[in-house]
Design an enzyme around this catalytic site. Sequence first.
Site, PDB file in Angstrom:
ATOM      1  N   ASP A  30      -2.110   9.398  -0.146  1.00  0.00           N
ATOM      2  CA  ASP A  30      -3.424   8.810   0.072  1.00  0.00           C
ATOM      3  C   ASP A  30      -3.261   7.427   0.708  1.00  0.00           C
ATOM      4  O   ASP A  30      -2.252   6.730   0.483  1.00  0.00           O
ATOM      5  CB  ASP A  30      -4.183   8.652  -1.256  1.00  0.00           C
ATOM      6  CG  ASP A  30      -4.503   9.987  -1.903  1.00  0.00           C
ATOM      7  OD1 ASP A  30      -4.542  11.002  -1.176  1.00  0.00           O
ATOM      8  OD2 ASP A  30      -4.715  10.008  -3.124  1.00  0.00           O
ATOM      9  N   ARG A  31      -4.262   7.017   1.434  1.00  0.00           N
ATOM     10  CA  ARG A  31      -4.201   5.722   2.118  1.00  0.00           C
ATOM     11  C   ARG A  31      -3.949   4.574   1.145  1.00  0.00           C
ATOM     12  O   ARG A  31      -3.192   3.649   1.429  1.00  0.00           O
ATOM     13  CB  ARG A  31      -5.515   5.488   2.880  1.00  0.00           C
ATOM     14  CG  ARG A  31      -5.540   4.203   3.687  1.00  0.00           C
ATOM     15  CD  ARG A  31      -6.801   4.122   4.520  1.00  0.00           C
ATOM     16  NE  ARG A  31      -6.815   2.933   5.358  1.00  0.00           N
ATOM     17  CZ  ARG A  31      -7.749   2.679   6.271  1.00  0.00           C
ATOM     18  NH1 ARG A  31      -8.749   3.530   6.458  1.00  0.00           N
ATOM     19  NH2 ARG A  31      -7.687   1.588   7.002  1.00  0.00           N
TER      20      ARG A  31
END
Length: 327
Positions: free
Chosen positions: A156-157
Site C-alpha cells: 500500500d502507498r
Amino acid sequence: MPRNSSDPADAPTSAPEGVGVQFLTVPDELAGQRIDNFLQARLKGVPRSRIYRILRKGEVRVNKGRVKAEYRLKGGDVVRVPPIRVSEAPEKPVAGEQLRRVLESAILFDEGGLLVVNKPAGLAVHGGSGVRLGLIEALRQMYPQSPFMELVHRLDRDTSGAILVARKRSVLLHVQAELRAGRMGKSYLALASGKWPRSQKLVEAPLRKNTLKSGERIVVVDGEGKPSRTRFQVLERFPAGTLVAAEPITGRTHQIRVHAQFVGCPLAGDPKYTPDEVNSAFRELGLKRLFLHSAEVRCTLPDGRAVSVAAPLPEELEVVLQGLRGA
C-alpha cells in the site's frame, strides 16, 4: 460485403519520416515473454489489434521466420519489426534527484536478478489513479541498462518497508510461483490500537472489495469474500496499543489492516479503517502516518539460493515506540 479499401483497418502500416524496419535482439532477461507482449511494450500507442494483424500477415519475423502471437521469445532471438506509425506518447514524468537519492540509499539487496527496496511511506508502487510517478517507474529510470523491471508484489502507498522487484523475467515467474504456493515469507511490524487478545494468533476472515457511494474503495469482512488468513504475534504491549508482528498467509488487498480492525484493534494511523478519535490520540504521540512496515521478506532464487532481507524500522516509527515506552 467487402470492406471499402479506404478502411483504416486495411491501411498498410507506415512509419514516421526517417523510421524504417527495426531489428531488435532479445536480451536474456526477456526470455519466455510472448512476442505479442514484447511488441506491445515497444510499440506504445499501437492498438493490440494492429499488432496481431502484423503478426498474422508475417510482417513480424523472428530469426527470419514467421511466428504466431503466442510464440515465446528466447534470449538472442532477432525480431524484425516492420515500419509502423506510433502515436506520440505523452511526456513521461521524470524522477527527481531527491527521489533518486532516497531510492539509491533504500536498495537492500541486488543480486541474481532480484532487487529488494526499502520503500518509503507515501510513495505509490506504480503510477496511475492520479499518481504520475511510482516506485517502479522511478526504478526503470534509475536502471536504464535493465530491459526488464517488474514488481513481484505490492505494498500500500502508506506502508513502508521491503518490497521485491524482479530484474529478470525468470526471477519474476519463479518468485511469484513461490508466492502463490505460500512458500514466500513476508513479515510486517504493526502498531495495533488497544489490547490485542492473547489468544488471537490466527485471523481467518474472508475479505471482499467494496466501493462506497463516494467512490472510495474499501475492503470488508464478508462471508462471500475471498478466504484470507493472517498470523499475528504480540511483541510488546503499551497502555495505548500493542506492537505486533503480522504474517499474511494469503495476499489480499489491505489484509493486515482489515484483519486488525476485525479483531477490534485497528492499526494506529490508518485513515481508512481506524476511528478518527483513535488516530488523534496517536497523533499526539507523534505518529503522522499508518504504522505498518514490511520488516522482512524471504524467498528463493531460481538457482535455489535462499534470500532473506530485513528492512529497518523508519526513524519516525521508532520515535513513536520510544514515546510509548516512556509514557
